[in-house]
Motif scaffolding. Structure first.
Motif, PDB file in Angstrom:
ATOM      1  N   UNK A 205      35.268 -38.677   0.172  1.00  0.00           N
ATOM      2  CA  UNK A 205      36.045 -38.202  -0.979  1.00  0.00           C
ATOM      3  C   UNK A 205      37.246 -39.105  -1.240  1.00  0.00           C
ATOM      4  N   UNK A 206      37.932 -39.463  -0.150  1.00  0.00           N
ATOM      5  CA  UNK A 206      39.135 -40.293  -0.302  1.00  0.00           C
ATOM      6  C   UNK A 206      38.775 -41.648  -0.906  1.00  0.00           C
ATOM      7  N   UNK A 207      37.661 -42.216  -0.449  1.00  0.00           N
ATOM      8  CA  UNK A 207      37.241 -43.516  -0.991  1.00  0.00           C
ATOM      9  C   UNK A 207      37.007 -43.401  -2.500  1.00  0.00           C
ATOM     10  N   UNK A 208      36.263 -42.375  -2.900  1.00  0.00           N
ATOM     11  CA  UNK A 208      35.944 -42.214  -4.329  1.00  0.00           C
ATOM     12  C   UNK A 208      37.205 -41.841  -5.115  1.00  0.00           C
ATOM     13  N   UNK A 209      38.039 -40.969  -4.553  1.00  0.00           N
ATOM     14  CA  UNK A 209      39.309 -40.632  -5.226  1.00  0.00           C
ATOM     15  C   UNK A 209      40.102 -41.898  -5.543  1.00  0.00           C
ATOM     16  N   UNK A 210      40.143 -42.801  -4.570  1.00  0.00           N
ATOM     17  CA  UNK A 210      40.942 -44.010  -4.760  1.00  0.00           C
ATOM     18  C   UNK A 210      40.339 -44.920  -5.826  1.00  0.00           C
ATOM     19  N   UNK A 211      38.997 -44.919  -5.944  1.00  0.00           N
ATOM     20  CA  UNK A 211      38.357 -45.663  -7.036  1.00  0.00           C
ATOM     21  C   UNK A 211      38.694 -45.013  -8.379  1.00  0.00           C
ATOM     22  N   UNK A 212      38.599 -43.661  -8.404  1.00  0.00           N
ATOM     23  CA  UNK A 212      38.818 -42.954  -9.667  1.00  0.00           C
ATOM     24  C   UNK A 212      40.273 -43.038 -10.132  1.00  0.00           C
ATOM     25  N   UNK A 213      41.179 -43.227  -9.192  1.00  0.00           N
ATOM     26  CA  UNK A 213      42.600 -43.296  -9.561  1.00  0.00           C
ATOM     27  C   UNK A 213      42.912 -44.562 -10.358  1.00  0.00           C
ATOM     28  N   UNK A 214      41.989 -45.535 -10.326  1.00  0.00           N
ATOM     29  CA  UNK A 214      42.078 -46.685 -11.209  1.00  0.00           C
ATOM     30  C   UNK A 214      43.295 -47.568 -10.987  1.00  0.00           C
ATOM     31  N   UNK A 215      43.732 -48.190 -12.082  1.00  0.00           N
ATOM     32  CA  UNK A 215      44.815 -49.183 -11.995  1.00  0.00           C
ATOM     33  C   UNK A 215      46.096 -48.575 -11.448  1.00  0.00           C
ATOM     34  N   UNK A 216      46.295 -47.279 -11.659  1.00  0.00           N
ATOM     35  CA  UNK A 216      47.530 -46.627 -11.189  1.00  0.00           C
ATOM     36  C   UNK A 216      47.416 -46.211  -9.724  1.00  0.00           C
ATOM     37  N   UNK A 217      46.221 -46.261  -9.154  1.00  0.00           N
ATOM     38  CA  UNK A 217      46.007 -45.773  -7.788  1.00  0.00           C
ATOM     39  C   UNK A 217      46.191 -46.856  -6.746  1.00  0.00           C
ATOM     40  N   UNK A 218      45.875 -46.525  -5.492  1.00  0.00           N
ATOM     41  CA  UNK A 218      46.092 -47.467  -4.388  1.00  0.00           C
ATOM     42  C   UNK A 218      45.245 -48.736  -4.485  1.00  0.00           C
ATOM     43  N   UNK A 219      44.128 -48.679  -5.206  1.00  0.00           N
ATOM     44  CA  UNK A 219      43.285 -49.874  -5.335  1.00  0.00           C
ATOM     45  C   UNK A 219      43.750 -50.779  -6.471  1.00  0.00           C
ATOM     46  N   UNK A 220      44.610 -50.247  -7.355  1.00  0.00           N
ATOM     47  CA  UNK A 220      45.161 -51.014  -8.485  1.00  0.00           C
ATOM     48  C   UNK A 220      44.066 -51.679  -9.332  1.00  0.00           C
ATOM     49  N   UNK A 221      42.934 -50.959  -9.457  1.00  0.00           N
ATOM     50  CA  UNK A 221      41.782 -51.494 -10.213  1.00  0.00           C
ATOM     51  C   UNK A 221      41.112 -50.354 -10.979  1.00  0.00           C
ATOM     52  N   UNK A 222      40.741 -50.600 -12.204  1.00  0.00           N
ATOM     53  CA  UNK A 222      39.928 -49.626 -12.937  1.00  0.00           C
ATOM     54  C   UNK A 222      38.466 -49.832 -12.546  1.00  0.00           C
ATOM     55  N   UNK A 223      37.857 -48.799 -11.977  1.00  0.00           N
ATOM     56  CA  UNK A 223      36.453 -48.891 -11.561  1.00  0.00           C
ATOM     57  C   UNK A 223      35.537 -48.307 -12.637  1.00  0.00           C
TER      58      UNK A 223
END
Ligand code: FBP
Ligand code: MG
Ligand code: MG
Length: 335
Positions: A205-223
Motif C-alpha cells: 500500500x505504501x509503495x502505491x500510495x507514494x506513486x499516487x501522491x505524484x509530483x507532490x509526494x515523496x517520489x516527486x514524480x507523476x506516475x
C-alpha cells in the motif's frame, strides 16, 4: 506439411526446434480463431467447466489446451503440464523435454476483444513427471509467450537474450523483429489491480500510495497506471516501454500467494524479463531462484524495470518499526 516457421525453429537450440515449430503452428491457428471472434460456431467465451485452481474454464481455454497437447506429440516433449489439466500428461516416452503451458492467458478478456495469449516454459525432462517442473526457474531451457492482439507476436528466450517475432498473416510465418529486447531501467508507469487495495500488505500500500501522491509526494514524480488483466499484455507493454507489474499476495482467502501460477506463468515471464535486462521477484527474492512446491502453486509476482522492482523489495524488507513510522500516517486512501 510446409515449414512455415523455419525462422523460429532455426534460431532455437536444435533440441527445441521441433517443439518451437509446433507451438508456432498452433498459435497461428489460434490467432485466426480468436480474430474471427463471434463468427466461430463455438462461443469462445462460454463456460465449460472448472480447472484445478477453481477457475471457470472458457471454451477457448479448452480448445487451446487440446490443440497444444495434440500438436506437441512427436516433438520431443515427454511431459506436458497445463493450467487446464489437474496432473502432468505423458506425451512421448522417449522425449527429453518437459513443457508447461498456460494455453490461454487472460481468459476474462476473450469476449472483450482485448489482447490474450499463451505462456510456455520448457525444462529438461526428468524420469518423474512432477520433478520435471518443481525445480528452480533458473533451470528452464526456454520461456516465452504468444500474444494475440492487434499483432500476433512471439517473445522467447533460450537464455541468450529475448527475441521478438511478429506473425505475418499473409505468409502464416513468424518474422524476427528484435534479436535482443531491452527494458528501460526505470519508468513512471505501474500496473496493479487497485481494486484489491484494502487487502494488500502495508508495504505494498505504501509503495502505491507514494506513486499516487505524484509530483507532490515523496517520489516527486507523476506516475501513470495501466491494468489490462492479461499478463501477456502487461508483459508486452513493459518489454516495449518499461514499467512495473505487481500481483502481490493479499488478504483474500486463497490469495496469500497472489493469483499467478509459478510453473506456467511466473517462471517463463521472469525468464523473458531477466533476459531483457529487467527484474522479476516475488516481492523479495529473484524469481529465477525460486521453485514451485506444487504444479499449480501460486507466487506473488513483481517485474519490470529494474530500478522499480528493487524499490518494491526495499519497501517490503523495511523493518516493521520503520514501516509504522514512515507509512503509518501516509497514504491517500489510508483511513
Ligand atoms: O482479474 P485479476 O485478479 O485482476 O487477475 C488478472 C490476472 O489473471 C490472469 O488472467 C490469470 O490468467 P488466466 O486467464 O490464464 O487464468 C492474468 O493474465 C492476469 O494478470
Ligand atoms: Mg494466465
Ligand atoms: Mg489460462
Amino acid at each position: 506439411m510446409e515449414h512455415h516457421n523455419d525462422s523460429v525453429a532455426a534460431d532455437a537450440p536444435a533440441s527445441l526446434a521441433p517443439t518451437m515449430a509446433a507451438l508456432c503452428e498452433v498459435a497461428i491457428t489460434l490467432a485466426q480463431t480468436i480474430a474471427r471472434g463471434p463468427l466461430n460456431t463455438t462461443n469462445l467465451h462460454s463456460e465449460v467447466g472448472e480447472n484445478s485452481d477453481g477457475d471457470h474454464q472458457k471454451a477457448l481455454d479448452v480448445i487451446a489446451d487440446d490443440a497444444f497437447a495434440a500438436a506437441l506429440g512427436g516433438t520431443g516433449v515427454r511431459w506436458y503440464a497445463s493450467e487446464e489439466q489437474d496432473v502432468v500428461v505423458p506425451l512421448d516416452a522417449e522425449g527429453t523435454l518437459a513443457l508447461a503451458i498456460d494455453p490461454l492467458d487472460g481468459s476474462s478478456n476473450i469476449d472483450a476483444n482485448v489482447s490474450i495469449g499463451t505462456i510456455f516454459s520448457i525444462f529438461p525432462a526428468e524420469t518423474e513427471a512432477d520433478a520435471s517442473f518443481l525445480r528452480p526457474a533458473s533451470e528452464q531451457l526456454a520461456g516465452g509467450y504468444f500474444i494475440y492482439g492487434p499483432q500476433t507476436c512471439l517473445v522467447v528466450t533460450y537464455g541468450d537474450g529475448a527475441r521478438q517475432y511478429v506473425l505475418d498473416p499473409a505468409s502464416r510465418s513468424f518474422v524476427l523483429v528484435s534479436e535482443r529486447l531491452n527494458i528501460p531501467a526505470t519508468s513512471s508507469e505501474f500496473a496493479i489491480n487497485a481494486s484489491n487495495y484494502r487487502h494488500w500488505s502495508r508495504p505494498v500500500r505504501a509503495f502505491i500510495d507514494d506513486c499516487l501522491a505524484g509530483a507532490e509526494g515523496p517520489r516527486a514524480t507523476d506516475f501513470n497506471m495501466r491494468w489490462v488483466a492479461s499478463l501477456v499484455a502487461e508483459t508486452h507493454r513493459i518489454l516495449t516501454r518499461g514499467g512495473l507489474f505487481l500481483y502481490p499476495g493479499d488478504a483474500r482467502p486463497g490469495y496469500g500467494q497472489g493469483r499467478l501460477r509459478m510453473v506456467y506463468e511466473c517462471a517463463p515471464i521472469a525468464f523473458v524479463i531477466e533476459q531483457a535486462a529487467g527484474g522479476a521477484t516475488d516481492g523479495f527474492d529473484p524469481l529465477m531462484r525460486l521453485r514451485a512446491d506444487t504444479l499449480h502453486g501460486r507466487t506473488p509476482l513483481v517485474f519490470g524495470s529494474r530500478e522499480m522492482v528493487e524499490r518494491v523489495t526495499a519497501y517490503n524488507t523495511l523493518p516493521e518499526s520503520e514501516v509504522s513510522a514512515l507509512f503509518g500516517n501516509r497514504g491517500l486512501f489510508r483511513a
